[in-house]
Design an enzyme around this catalytic site. Structure first.
Site, short mmCIF file in Angstrom:
data_model
loop_
_atom_site.label_atom_id
_atom_site.label_comp_id
_atom_site.label_asym_id
_atom_site.label_seq_id
_atom_site.Cartn_x
_atom_site.Cartn_y
_atom_site.Cartn_z
N TYR A 54 4.27 62.46 -23.03
CA TYR A 54 5.67 62.47 -23.28
C TYR A 54 6.79 63.57 -22.69
CZ TYR A 54 4.92 58.16 -26.49
OH TYR A 54 4.83 56.79 -26.55
N ASN A 88 14.39 51.76 -25.93
CA ASN A 88 14.18 53.01 -25.07
C ASN A 88 14.30 54.79 -25.56
OD1 ASN A 88 14.16 51.29 -23.40
ND2 ASN A 88 16.14 51.79 -23.12
N HIS A 105 13.07 52.61 -31.00
CA HIS A 105 11.66 53.24 -30.84
C HIS A 105 11.21 54.76 -30.68
CE1 HIS A 105 9.84 49.37 -29.22
NE2 HIS A 105 9.97 49.12 -30.59
N CYS A 116 4.82 66.86 -42.76
CA CYS A 116 5.47 67.17 -43.80
C CYS A 116 6.97 66.28 -43.55
CB CYS A 116 5.95 68.23 -43.96
SG CYS A 116 7.41 69.08 -42.70
N CYS A 135 7.19 73.09 -42.51
CA CYS A 135 6.04 73.66 -43.43
C CYS A 135 4.50 74.63 -42.25
CB CYS A 135 5.63 72.15 -43.90
SG CYS A 135 4.84 71.60 -42.74
N THR A 172 14.57 43.71 -21.91
CA THR A 172 13.74 43.90 -22.36
C THR A 172 12.40 42.82 -22.47
OG1 THR A 172 12.37 44.05 -24.48
CG2 THR A 172 14.70 43.31 -24.12
N ALA A 215 20.21 44.74 -13.77
CA ALA A 215 21.29 45.27 -14.42
C ALA A 215 22.36 45.73 -14.62
CB ALA A 215 20.43 46.16 -16.36
C1 BJW Z 1 15.30 44.18 -15.44
C2 BJW Z 1 15.01 45.50 -14.36
C3 BJW Z 1 16.28 45.85 -13.73
C4 BJW Z 1 13.50 45.47 -14.70
N1 BJW Z 1 17.14 45.60 -14.46
N2 BJW Z 1 15.91 44.09 -15.52
C5 BJW Z 1 0.38 40.79 -32.76
C6 BJW Z 1 1.61 39.25 -33.25
C7 BJW Z 1 2.80 40.25 -33.51
C8 BJW Z 1 3.33 41.17 -33.82
C9 BJW Z 1 2.06 42.45 -34.00
C10 BJW Z 1 0.81 41.10 -33.06
N3 BJW Z 1 -0.15 42.77 -33.44
C11 BJW Z 1 0.95 43.64 -33.92
C12 BJW Z 1 1.84 43.71 -33.82
C13 BJW Z 1 3.38 44.57 -33.43
C14 BJW Z 1 3.47 45.26 -32.30
C15 BJW Z 1 3.68 44.13 -31.96
O1 BJW Z 1 4.62 43.90 -31.56
N4 BJW Z 1 2.82 44.60 -30.57
C16 BJW Z 1 2.59 43.11 -29.69
C17 BJW Z 1 2.14 43.60 -28.00
C18 BJW Z 1 1.67 41.95 -29.85
N5 BJW Z 1 4.78 45.86 -33.20
C19 BJW Z 1 4.75 47.26 -33.63
O2 BJW Z 1 3.41 47.87 -33.93
C20 BJW Z 1 5.72 47.91 -33.99
N6 BJW Z 1 5.62 48.05 -35.27
C21 BJW Z 1 5.10 46.90 -36.37
O3 BJW Z 1 5.24 46.34 -35.84
O4 BJW Z 1 5.60 47.39 -37.55
C22 BJW Z 1 5.69 46.68 -38.66
C23 BJW Z 1 6.84 46.40 -39.61
C24 BJW Z 1 9.03 45.61 -38.94
C25 BJW Z 1 9.84 45.60 -39.13
C26 BJW Z 1 9.75 45.84 -40.28
C27 BJW Z 1 8.55 46.82 -41.48
C28 BJW Z 1 7.21 46.32 -40.74
C29 BJW Z 1 6.50 49.13 -33.00
C30 BJW Z 1 6.17 49.21 -31.68
C31 BJW Z 1 6.04 50.20 -30.85
C32 BJW Z 1 6.80 49.57 -30.21
N7 BJW Z 1 6.74 51.35 -29.06
C33 BJW Z 1 6.64 51.42 -27.52
C34 BJW Z 1 5.69 52.64 -26.66
C35 BJW Z 1 6.77 54.59 -27.96
C36 BJW Z 1 7.53 54.40 -26.97
C37 BJW Z 1 8.02 54.73 -25.92
O5 BJW Z 1 6.81 55.10 -25.04
O6 BJW Z 1 9.00 54.88 -24.92
O7 BJW Z 1 7.49 50.89 -26.90
S1 BJW Z 1 5.10 50.30 -26.70
C38 BJW Z 1 7.06 49.72 -25.07
O8 BJW Z 1 7.47 48.83 -25.65
C39 BJW Z 1 7.62 50.92 -25.64
C40 BJW Z 1 9.10 49.72 -25.53
O9 BJW Z 1 10.07 50.06 -25.92
C41 BJW Z 1 8.65 48.74 -25.99
C42 BJW Z 1 9.58 47.67 -26.05
O10 BJW Z 1 9.09 47.28 -24.10
P1 BJW Z 1 10.81 46.68 -23.17
O11 BJW Z 1 11.53 47.34 -23.09
O12 BJW Z 1 10.51 45.45 -23.18
O13 BJW Z 1 9.54 46.96 -21.42
P2 BJW Z 1 8.01 46.54 -20.64
O14 BJW Z 1 8.13 47.13 -19.79
O15 BJW Z 1 8.07 45.52 -21.46
O16 BJW Z 1 10.17 45.69 -19.77
C43 BJW Z 1 11.21 45.61 -18.92
C44 BJW Z 1 11.78 44.50 -18.60
O17 BJW Z 1 12.63 44.82 -17.82
C45 BJW Z 1 10.70 42.86 -17.94
O18 BJW Z 1 11.57 41.77 -18.50
C46 BJW Z 1 11.83 43.58 -16.78
O19 BJW Z 1 11.41 42.19 -15.62
C47 BJW Z 1 13.12 43.95 -16.38
N8 BJW Z 1 13.56 44.69 -15.59
N9 BJW Z 1 14.01 46.29 -13.71
C48 BJW Z 1 17.29 44.11 -15.78
N10 BJW Z 1 16.23 46.57 -12.59
#
Ligand code: BJW
Length: 232
Positions: A54, A88, A105, A116, A135, A172, A215
């Site tokens: 990070y 993001n 996120h 804490c 803390c 996304t 985008a």
């Molecule tokens: C362009 C472009 C250009 C490129 N122009 N476009 C089984 C089934 C369903 C769910 C689960 C499961 N097992 C576990 C889960 C839950 C889990 C989950 O979803 N897992 C999956 C992998 C299945 N989720 C969680 O654990 C979340 N918490 C949760 O569910 O809690 C329970 C709860 C929820 C609600 C209420 C109560 C309780 C937490 C998720 C945390 C995600 N964290 C991350 C990392 C931390 C942040 C960081 O370090 O930055 O977040 S993972 C990572 O993926 C990051 C992102 O924010 C996230 C999404 O990724 P994103 O943004 O979509 O990026 P990419 O790379 O995947 O896609 C890029 C896109 O851009 C592509 O489509 C390209 O085509 C496009 N692109 N260039 C336009 N120029």
């Protein structure tokens, strides 16, 4: 006021600002194991590795500037009620001047105490030995939502969706829940839905309107269309 718009953004909107996406070829998950750097268990095992991951991303985000897509979304706020729900952790929507941004996120700009739960502005370089300013515990972590943790602002997002007139998702992949489920909820509520992406997302068939391309081109074009509609 015109439309009430909920806009979900992902890593793709910041790709043209030079920040890496996760799941594209050569993306962050090709270089790092998710379970090592994006889970609480990974942080417990090796906090130094996670802080290093990070710290590097914080430096990259600090050097990045908003692109035409971030700027175009900011312009929408003048005529419409807009909530940008971003997955993001960079600050590029705010750097472009957006006022109503929800970081579901978390944010690279914030640090948090694992003991804490206090939060404060993150230094550019976080170290394992940093004490919590509240803390004193040496348990400081980035204020980032990892897998298995509950994303921020879910109630606010649900409330915004329930009164929205339009839902858009930009850059996304639709692989991570709960964000990936917002389009289904928007459909259930009868909202028009639009996706802007380089390639169709996992949930693309749920969108009424799919606009493919970088985008920096698709978002300004969509914003201009909305502006033309609201003045006609
Ligand atoms: C362009 C472009 C250009 C490129 N122009 N476009 C089984 C089934 C369903 C769910 C689960 C499961 N097992 C576990 C889960 C839950 C889990 C989950 O979803 N897992 C999956 C992998 C299945 N989720 C969680 O654990 C979340 N918490 C949760 O569910 O809690 C329970 C709860 C929820 C609600 C209420 C109560 C309780 C937490 C998720 C945390 C995600 N964290 C991350 C990392 C931390 C942040 C960081 O370090 O930055 O977040 S993972 C990572 O993926 C990051 C992102 O924010 C996230 C999404 O990724 P994103 O943004 O979509 O990026 P990419 O790379 O995947 O896609 C890029 C896109 O851009 C592509 O489509 C390209 O085509 C496009 N692109 N260039 C336009 N120029």
């Amino acid at each position: 006021m015109g439309e009430q718009i909920v806009i979900l953004t992902g890593a793709g909107i910041s790709a043209e600002s030079g920040l890496g996406t996760f799941r594209d070829e050569g993306g962050l998950w090709a270089q790092h194991r998710i379970e090592d750097v994006a889970t609480p268990e990974g942080f417990e095992r090796n906090p130094e590795l996670v802080l290093g991951f990070y710290n590097q991303r914080r430096a990259e985000a600090a050097a990045a500037t908003p692109n035409a897509a971030h700027v175009a979304l900011t312009a929408l706020e003048a005529k419409h009620e807009v909530l940008i729900v971003t997955q993001n952790v960079d600050g590029l929507h705010e750097a472009a001047g957006a006022q109503n941004v929800l970081h579901m996120h978390g944010s690279l700009a914030q640090a948090m105490c694992a003991a804490c739960a206090a939060r404060w502005e993150a230094p550019m370089v976080m170290q394992v030995s940093d004490p919590c300013p509240h803390c004193g515990a040496q348990a400081t972590r980035p204020d980032i939502v990892w897998f298995g943790e509950i994303p921020y602002g879910m109630e606010k997002i649900d409330a915004a969706l329930s009164k929205a007139t339009l839902f858009a998702a930009i850059g996304t992949s639709g692989n991570v829940y709960p964000a990936a489920g917002f389009v289904a909820e928007a459909r259930r509520l009868g909202l028009p839905t639009v996706e802007m992406n380089l390639e169709p997302s996992a949930g693309h068939s749920l969108f009424d309107d799919l606009r493919l391309g970088p985008a920096s081109e698709t978002v300004p074009a969509w914003v201009n269309e909305l502006a033309a509609k609201s003045t006609s």
